[in-house]
Scaffold this motif. Sequence first.
Motif, PDB file in Angstrom:
ATOM      1  N   ALA A   1       0.823  -1.216   0.000  1.00 18.37           N
ATOM      2  CA  ALA A   1       0.000   0.000   0.000  1.00 18.37           C
ATOM      3  C   ALA A   1       0.856   1.264   0.000  1.00 18.37           C
ATOM      4  CB  ALA A   1      -0.935  -0.012   1.210  1.00 18.37           C
ATOM      5  N   GLU A   2       1.994   1.229   0.711  1.00 12.84           N
ATOM      6  CA  GLU A   2       2.836   2.421   0.803  1.00 12.84           C
ATOM      7  C   GLU A   2       3.538   2.759  -0.525  1.00 12.84           C
ATOM      8  OE1 GLU A   2       5.047  -0.883   3.144  1.00 12.84           O
ATOM      9  OE2 GLU A   2       3.003  -0.345   2.631  1.00 12.84           O
ATOM     10  N   LEU A   3       3.497   1.841  -1.505  1.00 16.17           N
ATOM     11  CA  LEU A   3       4.108   2.076  -2.814  1.00 16.17           C
ATOM     12  C   LEU A   3       3.087   2.144  -3.951  1.00 16.17           C
ATOM     13  CD1 LEU A   3       7.100  -0.452  -2.611  1.00 16.17           C
ATOM     14  CD2 LEU A   3       7.064   1.945  -1.928  1.00 16.17           C
ATOM     15  N   ALA A   4       1.876   1.661  -3.702  1.00 11.74           N
ATOM     16  CA  ALA A   4       0.882   1.444  -4.756  1.00 11.74           C
ATOM     17  C   ALA A   4       0.581   2.670  -5.606  1.00 11.74           C
ATOM     18  CB  ALA A   4      -0.399   0.886  -4.152  1.00 11.74           C
ATOM     19  N   ASP A   5       0.351   3.815  -5.011  1.00 12.12           N
ATOM     20  CA  ASP A   5      -0.030   4.997  -5.781  1.00 12.12           C
ATOM     21  C   ASP A   5       1.156   5.838  -6.221  1.00 12.12           C
ATOM     22  OD1 ASP A   5      -2.678   4.278  -5.432  1.00 12.12           O
ATOM     23  OD2 ASP A   5      -2.903   5.475  -3.612  1.00 12.12           O
ATOM     24  N   LYS A   6       2.351   5.442  -5.818  1.00 11.89           N
ATOM     25  CA  LYS A   6       3.530   6.274  -6.077  1.00 11.89           C
ATOM     26  C   LYS A   6       4.409   5.758  -7.215  1.00 11.89           C
ATOM     27  CE  LYS A   6       3.628   7.819  -1.317  1.00 11.89           C
ATOM     28  NZ  LYS A   6       4.325   7.944  -0.077  1.00 11.89           N
ATOM     29  N   PHE A   7       4.279   4.485  -7.569  1.00 13.84           N
ATOM     30  CA  PHE A   7       5.183   3.884  -8.551  1.00 13.84           C
ATOM     31  C   PHE A   7       4.437   2.954  -9.494  1.00 13.84           C
ATOM     32  CE2 PHE A   7       7.621   4.707  -4.716  1.00 13.84           C
ATOM     33  CZ  PHE A   7       8.684   5.433  -5.212  1.00 13.84           C
ATOM     34  N   LYS A   8       4.945   2.879 -10.726  1.00 13.72           N
ATOM     35  CA  LYS A   8       4.492   1.888 -11.689  1.00 13.72           C
ATOM     36  C   LYS A   8       5.584   0.834 -11.755  1.00 13.72           C
ATOM     37  CE  LYS A   8       1.609   4.902 -14.292  1.00 13.72           C
ATOM     38  NZ  LYS A   8       1.171   5.458 -15.525  1.00 13.72           N
ATOM     39  N   PHE A   9       5.174  -0.415 -11.842  1.00 15.36           N
ATOM     40  CA  PHE A   9       6.126  -1.517 -11.811  1.00 15.36           C
ATOM     41  C   PHE A   9       6.213  -2.212 -13.164  1.00 15.36           C
ATOM     42  CE2 PHE A   9       5.158  -0.708  -7.437  1.00 15.36           C
ATOM     43  CZ  PHE A   9       6.345  -0.966  -6.780  1.00 15.36           C
ATOM     44  N   ALA A  10       7.435  -2.357 -13.665  1.00 15.43           N
ATOM     45  CA  ALA A  10       7.693  -3.087 -14.905  1.00 15.43           C
ATOM     46  C   ALA A  10       7.934  -4.552 -14.564  1.00 15.43           C
ATOM     47  CB  ALA A  10       8.906  -2.491 -15.608  1.00 15.43           C
ATOM     48  N   ARG A  11       7.624  -5.420 -15.498  1.00 17.72           N
ATOM     49  CA  ARG A  11       7.811  -6.867 -15.285  1.00 17.72           C
ATOM     50  C   ARG A  11       9.090  -7.352 -15.940  1.00 17.72           C
ATOM     51  NH1 ARG A  11       3.214  -9.158 -13.268  1.00 17.72           N
ATOM     52  NH2 ARG A  11       1.357  -7.876 -13.416  1.00 17.72           N
ATOM     53  N   GLN A  12       9.726  -8.315 -15.260  1.00 15.82           N
ATOM     54  CA  GLN A  12      10.948  -8.928 -15.766  1.00 15.82           C
ATOM     55  C   GLN A  12      10.886 -10.410 -15.422  1.00 15.82           C
ATOM     56  OE1 GLN A  12      14.373  -7.321 -13.738  1.00 15.82           O
ATOM     57  NE2 GLN A  12      15.704  -8.984 -14.378  1.00 15.82           N
ATOM     58  N   LYS A  13      11.251 -11.263 -16.345  1.00 16.45           N
ATOM     59  CA  LYS A  13      11.278 -12.710 -16.102  1.00 16.45           C
ATOM     60  C   LYS A  13      12.646 -13.117 -15.567  1.00 16.45           C
ATOM     61  CE  LYS A  13       7.295 -14.249 -17.785  1.00 16.45           C
ATOM     62  NZ  LYS A  13       6.331 -14.956 -16.992  1.00 16.45           N
ATOM     63  N   SER A  14      12.647 -14.056 -14.636  1.00 20.68           N
ATOM     64  CA  SER A  14      13.881 -14.571 -14.066  1.00 20.68           C
ATOM     65  C   SER A  14      13.730 -16.076 -13.866  1.00 20.68           C
ATOM     66  CB  SER A  14      14.151 -13.903 -12.710  1.00 20.68           C
ATOM     67  OG  SER A  14      15.093 -14.644 -11.969  1.00 20.68           O
ATOM     68  N   LYS A  15      14.753 -16.843 -14.244  1.00 24.04           N
ATOM     69  CA  LYS A  15      14.715 -18.291 -14.030  1.00 24.04           C
ATOM     70  C   LYS A  15      14.682 -18.617 -12.541  1.00 24.04           C
ATOM     71  CE  LYS A  15      16.922 -19.669 -18.307  1.00 24.04           C
ATOM     72  NZ  LYS A  15      18.072 -20.287 -18.947  1.00 24.04           N
ATOM     73  N   LEU A  16      15.330 -17.791 -11.743  1.00 24.87           N
ATOM     74  CA  LEU A  16      15.398 -18.052 -10.301  1.00 24.87           C
ATOM     75  C   LEU A  16      14.184 -17.519  -9.546  1.00 24.87           C
ATOM     76  CD1 LEU A  16      19.144 -17.186  -9.683  1.00 24.87           C
ATOM     77  CD2 LEU A  16      18.103 -19.441  -9.565  1.00 24.87           C
ATOM     78  N   ALA A  17      13.636 -16.390 -10.006  1.00 25.62           N
ATOM     79  CA  ALA A  17      12.602 -15.706  -9.213  1.00 25.62           C
ATOM     80  C   ALA A  17      11.233 -15.639  -9.879  1.00 25.62           C
ATOM     81  CB  ALA A  17      13.080 -14.290  -8.887  1.00 25.62           C
TER      82      ALA A  17
END
Length: 154
Positions: free
Chosen positions: A124-140
């Motif tokens: 919630a403390e980040l939701a309205d402040k940032f847009k998140f890009a997606r990245q694929k990772s074999k580990l994560a």
Amino acid sequence: MPTVVDFVNVSTAGLESSPVAEALAGLRANEARYFQNKYGHEFATEPAAKAKQAVAYVAKILKNERDIVIDSKPLEATSFEVEGMRWTYVFYESGLSINVLYTLEPGGKRAVGFKLSDGMEVPAELADKFKFARQKSKLAGTIRGSYFVIKGEY
């Protein structure tokens, strides 16, 4: 004593209380692989209770720069210098990972990065402040990330 993160045999050690422990462990291992491959640096973390200075440093920058206070409990942290840059990481129980990149020479790169473990909601403390890009990772799996540039001196 810090523990070197093994990115071949991923372990949830130290992260067991997280509801997304396996994804968070994969995220931590992904960071370890990055530092090993790019800098030849062994990425080692320790319990947040022993890395109070690193946790406080990240909290101070978040509060001063963007008035952000992370609600989740910090589980593990690390701080180290590589090639003139100070890196500080905190891994939180919610599955959030925050890193601070701070180039020691004036005018260098200085930023705070946020990474969300696969399966966690945006805090919630980040939701309205940032847009998140997606990245694929074999580990994560799928990592969602965002960042902001640090303006102050720390």
